[in-house]
Design a protein around this motif. Structure first.
Motif, PDB file in Angstrom:
ATOM      1  N   TYR A 184      48.969  35.571  41.117  1.00  8.93           N
ATOM      2  CA  TYR A 184      48.317  35.399  39.815  1.00  8.93           C
ATOM      3  C   TYR A 184      47.164  36.397  39.700  1.00  8.93           C
ATOM      4  O   TYR A 184      46.321  36.486  40.601  1.00  8.93           O
ATOM      5  N   PRO A 185      47.092  37.151  38.604  1.00 13.92           N
ATOM      6  CA  PRO A 185      46.050  38.175  38.469  1.00 13.92           C
ATOM      7  C   PRO A 185      44.707  37.572  38.050  1.00 13.92           C
ATOM      8  O   PRO A 185      44.648  36.642  37.239  1.00 13.92           O
ATOM      9  N   VAL A 186      43.641  38.114  38.634  1.00 15.26           N
ATOM     10  CA  VAL A 186      42.289  37.719  38.230  1.00 15.26           C
ATOM     11  C   VAL A 186      41.457  38.985  38.058  1.00 15.26           C
ATOM     12  O   VAL A 186      41.783  40.046  38.612  1.00 15.26           O
ATOM     13  N   ASN A 187      40.371  38.865  37.299  1.00 11.86           N
ATOM     14  CA  ASN A 187      39.528  40.041  37.099  1.00 11.86           C
ATOM     15  C   ASN A 187      38.697  40.335  38.348  1.00 11.86           C
ATOM     16  O   ASN A 187      38.564  39.490  39.241  1.00 11.86           O
ATOM     17  N   ALA A 188      38.128  41.525  38.399  1.00 13.40           N
ATOM     18  CA  ALA A 188      37.442  41.996  39.605  1.00 13.40           C
ATOM     19  C   ALA A 188      36.245  41.128  39.956  1.00 13.40           C
ATOM     20  O   ALA A 188      35.980  40.857  41.139  1.00 13.40           O
ATOM     21  N   GLU A 189      35.505  40.694  38.945  1.00 15.81           N
ATOM     22  CA  GLU A 189      34.307  39.886  39.208  1.00 15.81           C
ATOM     23  C   GLU A 189      34.679  38.548  39.843  1.00 15.81           C
ATOM     24  O   GLU A 189      34.069  38.125  40.831  1.00 15.81           O
ATOM     25  N   THR A 190      35.684  37.897  39.288  1.00 18.07           N
ATOM     26  CA  THR A 190      36.137  36.623  39.843  1.00 18.07           C
ATOM     27  C   THR A 190      36.686  36.817  41.241  1.00 18.07           C
ATOM     28  O   THR A 190      36.422  36.023  42.153  1.00 18.07           O
ATOM     29  N   ALA A 191      37.452  37.873  41.421  1.00 21.96           N
ATOM     30  CA  ALA A 191      38.038  38.156  42.740  1.00 21.96           C
ATOM     31  C   ALA A 191      36.955  38.310  43.804  1.00 21.96           C
ATOM     32  O   ALA A 191      37.044  37.731  44.897  1.00 21.96           O
ATOM     33  N   LYS A 192      35.919  39.041  43.499  1.00 24.78           N
ATOM     34  CA  LYS A 192      34.844  39.263  44.465  1.00 24.78           C
ATOM     35  C   LYS A 192      34.134  37.962  44.801  1.00 24.78           C
ATOM     36  O   LYS A 192      33.853  37.675  45.965  1.00 24.78           O
ATOM     37  N   ARG A 193      33.852  37.164  43.780  1.00 23.71           N
ATOM     38  CA  ARG A 193      33.092  35.940  43.984  1.00 23.71           C
ATOM     39  C   ARG A 193      33.885  34.871  44.732  1.00 23.71           C
ATOM     40  O   ARG A 193      33.308  34.043  45.428  1.00 23.71           O
ATOM     41  N   LEU A 194      35.216  34.904  44.597  1.00 24.43           N
ATOM     42  CA  LEU A 194      36.067  33.883  45.225  1.00 24.43           C
ATOM     43  C   LEU A 194      36.851  34.425  46.414  1.00 24.43           C
ATOM     44  O   LEU A 194      37.762  33.747  46.903  1.00 24.43           O
ATOM     45  N   LEU A 195      36.528  35.626  46.862  1.00 19.68           N
ATOM     46  CA  LEU A 195      37.133  36.245  48.052  1.00 19.68           C
ATOM     47  C   LEU A 195      38.570  36.697  47.842  1.00 19.68           C
ATOM     48  O   LEU A 195      39.260  37.041  48.796  1.00 19.68           O
ATOM     49  N   ILE A 196      39.032  36.709  46.600  1.00 17.11           N
ATOM     50  CA  ILE A 196      40.432  37.042  46.332  1.00 17.11           C
ATOM     51  C   ILE A 196      40.687  38.519  46.626  1.00 17.11           C
ATOM     52  O   ILE A 196      39.917  39.384  46.219  1.00 17.11           O
ATOM     53  N   SER A 197      41.757  38.773  47.336  1.00 17.02           N
ATOM     54  CA  SER A 197      42.093  40.137  47.729  1.00 17.02           C
ATOM     55  C   SER A 197      42.376  40.998  46.520  1.00 17.02           C
ATOM     56  O   SER A 197      43.100  40.584  45.606  1.00 17.02           O
ATOM     57  N   ALA A 198      41.806  42.181  46.511  1.00 12.52           N
ATOM     58  CA  ALA A 198      41.989  43.092  45.373  1.00 12.52           C
ATOM     59  C   ALA A 198      43.399  43.651  45.380  1.00 12.52           C
ATOM     60  O   ALA A 198      44.003  43.808  46.428  1.00 12.52           O
TER      61      ALA A 198
END
Length: 198
Positions: A184-198
Motif C-alpha cells: 500500500y503506498p504512503v507519502n514520504a512524510e508518513t513513511a518516515k514517521r512510521l518507519l515504512i520502507s521507501a
C-alpha cells in the motif's frame, strides 16, 4: 522478500480492507447494519489490521473466545490515510523521536497509535518482516464508524474453510484462497514517521 516495514493490504482505488475479530454480539449487528453499533464500544481504542494472516494468528482463526467472527471492514482510503497521518508509534523509535520523553508526549496526545508486529505465515510462523496494526482512539472512532466504513462483510465462513484445509494438510489449496494483498503506498512524510520502507 517484502521490506521489513511496509503496509500490505487488499485495496482498490478508493477503499482498503481492514480485518477485525469480534464476538457474535458485536459482529452480527454490525453486518446487519453495515456499521458498528452497541455493544461495540465507542469509548475505547479499536484496532484495525490490513493483514489477514496476522489477524488469523491473533484470533487463532476465529477460535478464540470473543473473536469468533472475522469481519472484513472496507474503509475509505482517505480515512486510512488520515489515520496514518495522525499515527504515533507505540515505541520510542530513536530515528523518529529525539528522546523518550518527546515520544511519550506525542504518544499520550495521539488520537491514533501505530504498532508493528511480526507478520505470520499461513501456519502461524513468525516471518522476518513486520505487519501494521492501527489503534483508533475514542477521539476518532466515530469518524471511523460514521464516515470511513463503506461495507462490513462477515468472512467467518471463508476463515473456517481455510482453517479446515490447513488442518487437513491441504495448505496449498488454502494459500490459493487467501485474500490478495499488495504493498500500500504512503507519502514520504508518513513513511518516515512510521518507519515504512521507501
Amino acid at each position: 522478500m517484502p521490506a521489513h516495514y511496509e503496509i500490505r493490504g487488499d485495496y482498490d482505488n478508493q477503499t482498503i480492507v481492514m480485518y477485525q475479530a469480534f464476538s457474535p454480539a458485536i459482529a452480527l449487528p454490525a453486518v446487519r447494519n453495515g456499521r458498528f453499533i452497541e455493544p461495540f464500544s465507542f469509548n475505547r481504542m479499536t484496532w484495525i489490521k490490513p493483514s489477514f494472516l496476522w489477524l488469523m494468528e491473533r484470533s487463532n482463526w476465529g477460535q478464540k473466545a470473543g473473536q469468533e467472527h472475522i469481519l472484513a471492514v472496507r474503509i475509505k482510503r482517505s480515512g486510512f490515510d488520515e489515520a496514518l497521518s495522525l499515527g504515533v508509534l507505540t515505541h520510542p523509535e530513536k530515528s523518529v523521536f529525539p528522546t523518550t520523553e518527546a515520544w511519550k508526549m506525542a504518544f499520550d496526545a495521539a488520537h491514533v497509535h501505530v504498532q508493528w508486529d511480526p507478520e505470520r505465515s499461513i501456519r502461524g510462523a513468525t516471518l522476518p518482516y513486520e505487519s501494521l496494526q492501527v489503534g483508533l482512539s475514542r477521539h476518532i472512532i466515530r469518524r471511523f464508524v460514521d464516515e470511513w466504513i463503506t461495507s462490513i462483510e462477515d468472512i467467518t465462513p471463508l476463515v473456517r474453510k481455510l482453517y479446515t484445509l490447513i488442518k487437513k494438510g491441504e495448505v496449498s489449496h488454502a494459500v490459493k484462497a487467501l485474500p490478495k494483498e499488495r504493498v500500500y503506498p504512503v507519502n514520504a512524510e508518513t513513511a518516515k514517521r512510521l518507519l515504512i520502507s521507501a
